[in-house]
Scaffold this motif. Structure first.
Motif, PDB file in Angstrom:
ATOM      1  N   MET A  23       0.850  -1.176   0.000  1.00 12.05           N
ATOM      2  CA  MET A  23       0.000   0.000   0.000  1.00 12.05           C
ATOM      3  C   MET A  23       0.901   1.247   0.000  1.00 12.05           C
ATOM      4  SD  MET A  23      -3.114   1.024   2.631  1.00 12.05           S
ATOM      5  CE  MET A  23      -3.535  -0.676   2.773  1.00 12.05           C
ATOM      6  N   GLU A  24       0.566   2.194  -0.825  1.00 10.27           N
ATOM      7  CA  GLU A  24       1.328   3.442  -0.928  1.00 10.27           C
ATOM      8  C   GLU A  24       1.104   4.316   0.311  1.00 10.27           C
ATOM      9  OE1 GLU A  24       3.423   4.618  -3.441  1.00 10.27           O
ATOM     10  OE2 GLU A  24       3.318   2.543  -4.112  1.00 10.27           O
ATOM     11  N   PRO A  25       2.102   5.119   0.692  1.00  9.59           N
ATOM     12  CA  PRO A  25       1.940   6.002   1.850  1.00  9.59           C
ATOM     13  C   PRO A  25       0.700   6.897   1.778  1.00  9.59           C
ATOM     14  CG  PRO A  25       4.246   5.902   1.250  1.00  9.59           C
ATOM     15  CD  PRO A  25       3.474   5.155   0.179  1.00  9.59           C
ATOM     16  N   LYS A  26       0.404   7.415   0.613  1.00  9.89           N
ATOM     17  CA  LYS A  26      -0.783   8.270   0.448  1.00  9.89           C
ATOM     18  C   LYS A  26      -2.061   7.500   0.790  1.00  9.89           C
ATOM     19  CE  LYS A  26      -2.787  11.418  -2.925  1.00  9.89           C
ATOM     20  NZ  LYS A  26      -2.646  12.011  -4.255  1.00  9.89           N
TER      21      LYS A  26
ATOM     22  N   LEU B 184      -2.320   7.121   4.534  1.00 12.89           N
ATOM     23  CA  LEU B 184      -2.754   8.386   5.119  1.00 12.89           C
ATOM     24  C   LEU B 184      -4.255   8.602   4.928  1.00 12.89           C
ATOM     25  CD1 LEU B 184      -2.194  10.942   6.633  1.00 12.89           C
ATOM     26  CD2 LEU B 184      -1.272  11.947   4.527  1.00 12.89           C
ATOM     27  N   CYS B 185      -4.797   8.224   3.799  1.00 11.60           N
ATOM     28  CA  CYS B 185      -6.250   8.331   3.590  1.00 11.60           C
ATOM     29  C   CYS B 185      -7.011   7.441   4.577  1.00 11.60           C
ATOM     30  CB  CYS B 185      -6.609   7.989   2.141  1.00 11.60           C
ATOM     31  SG  CYS B 185      -6.105   9.259   0.959  1.00 11.60           S
ATOM     32  N   LEU B 186      -6.492   6.240   4.858  1.00 16.89           N
ATOM     33  CA  LEU B 186      -7.098   5.372   5.867  1.00 16.89           C
ATOM     34  C   LEU B 186      -6.995   6.005   7.248  1.00 16.89           C
ATOM     35  CD1 LEU B 186      -5.805   1.854   4.725  1.00 16.89           C
ATOM     36  CD2 LEU B 186      -8.132   2.784   4.490  1.00 16.89           C
ATOM     37  N   TRP B 187      -5.871   6.681   7.523  1.00 17.66           N
ATOM     38  CA  TRP B 187      -5.683   7.365   8.798  1.00 17.66           C
ATOM     39  C   TRP B 187      -6.736   8.461   8.974  1.00 17.66           C
ATOM     40  CZ3 TRP B 187      -4.902  12.203  10.675  1.00 17.66           C
ATOM     41  CH2 TRP B 187      -4.391  12.324  11.964  1.00 17.66           C
TER      42      TRP B 187
ATOM     43  N   ALA C 275      -3.949   0.514  14.520  1.00 18.31           N
ATOM     44  CA  ALA C 275      -3.578  -0.552  13.586  1.00 18.31           C
ATOM     45  C   ALA C 275      -2.704  -0.031  12.440  1.00 18.31           C
ATOM     46  CB  ALA C 275      -4.831  -1.217  13.026  1.00 18.31           C
ATOM     47  N   LEU C 276      -2.708   1.273  12.211  1.00 12.89           N
ATOM     48  CA  LEU C 276      -1.922   1.857  11.123  1.00 12.89           C
ATOM     49  C   LEU C 276      -0.484   2.177  11.531  1.00 12.89           C
ATOM     50  CD1 LEU C 276      -4.654   4.249   9.705  1.00 12.89           C
ATOM     51  CD2 LEU C 276      -3.879   2.077   8.712  1.00 12.89           C
TER      52      LEU C 276
ATOM     53  N   GLY D 161       3.558  -0.202   4.673  1.00  7.69           N
ATOM     54  CA  GLY D 161       2.149  -0.009   5.003  1.00  7.69           C
ATOM     55  C   GLY D 161       1.853   0.428   6.424  1.00  7.69           C
ATOM     56  N   LEU D 162       2.899   0.712   7.230  1.00  8.23           N
ATOM     57  CA  LEU D 162       2.684   1.132   8.615  1.00  8.23           C
ATOM     58  C   LEU D 162       3.399   2.456   8.888  1.00  8.23           C
ATOM     59  CD1 LEU D 162       3.156  -2.245  10.512  1.00  8.23           C
ATOM     60  CD2 LEU D 162       0.995  -1.066  10.037  1.00  8.23           C
TER      61      LEU D 162
END
Length: 118
Positions: free
Chosen positions: A1-4, A7-10, A24-25, A94-95
């Motif tokens: 998963m890309e950093p962007k 961040l959207c999940l965050w 979890a992130l 991914g973290l």
């Protein structure tokens, strides 16, 4: 998963006030350093800090811009009250391993009618 994408999940988890999704992130030994406060180290301590923050104030993150450069995602944000800041997220596999946020603590306290330390 890309950093962007991370961040959207965050942002989604933050706006839901879901501390478990947020935690979890983060990597197990992640550091979250909001420059107006002391750094917080470790996924569990970061989760506890979000729990306390969500209990103190209603917080909403409205994304103005998200940028990505390599393992870094950078976000400019505001909230419905017009409060603004930016955050830098170092994301590996991914973290989130490191997060630094820039915002004005005095403005945050005033906007949320929270006590101002003497």
């Amino acid at each position: 998963m890309e950093p962007k994408e991370v961040l959207c999940l965050w942002v989604e988890a933050f706006n839901e006030g879901d501390v478990d999704k947020l935690a979890a992130l983060y990597a197990k030994d992640a550091i979250n350093h909001q420059v107006a406060q002391e750094p917080i180290t470790g996924k569990h301590a970061i989760r506890d800090a979000f729990t306390a923050e969500f209990e103190n104030a209603e917080m909403v993150c409205i994304v103005e811009n998200i940028f990505q450069e390599g393992e870094w995602a950078i976000m400019e944000w505001k909230d419905p009250k017009g409060f603004r800041g930016c955050g830098f997220f170092h994301i590996v596999k991914g973290l989130i391993v490191f997060q630094r946020g820039y915002w004005d603590k005095l403005s945050f306290l005033k906007a949320n009618n929270l006590p101002i330390p003497q």
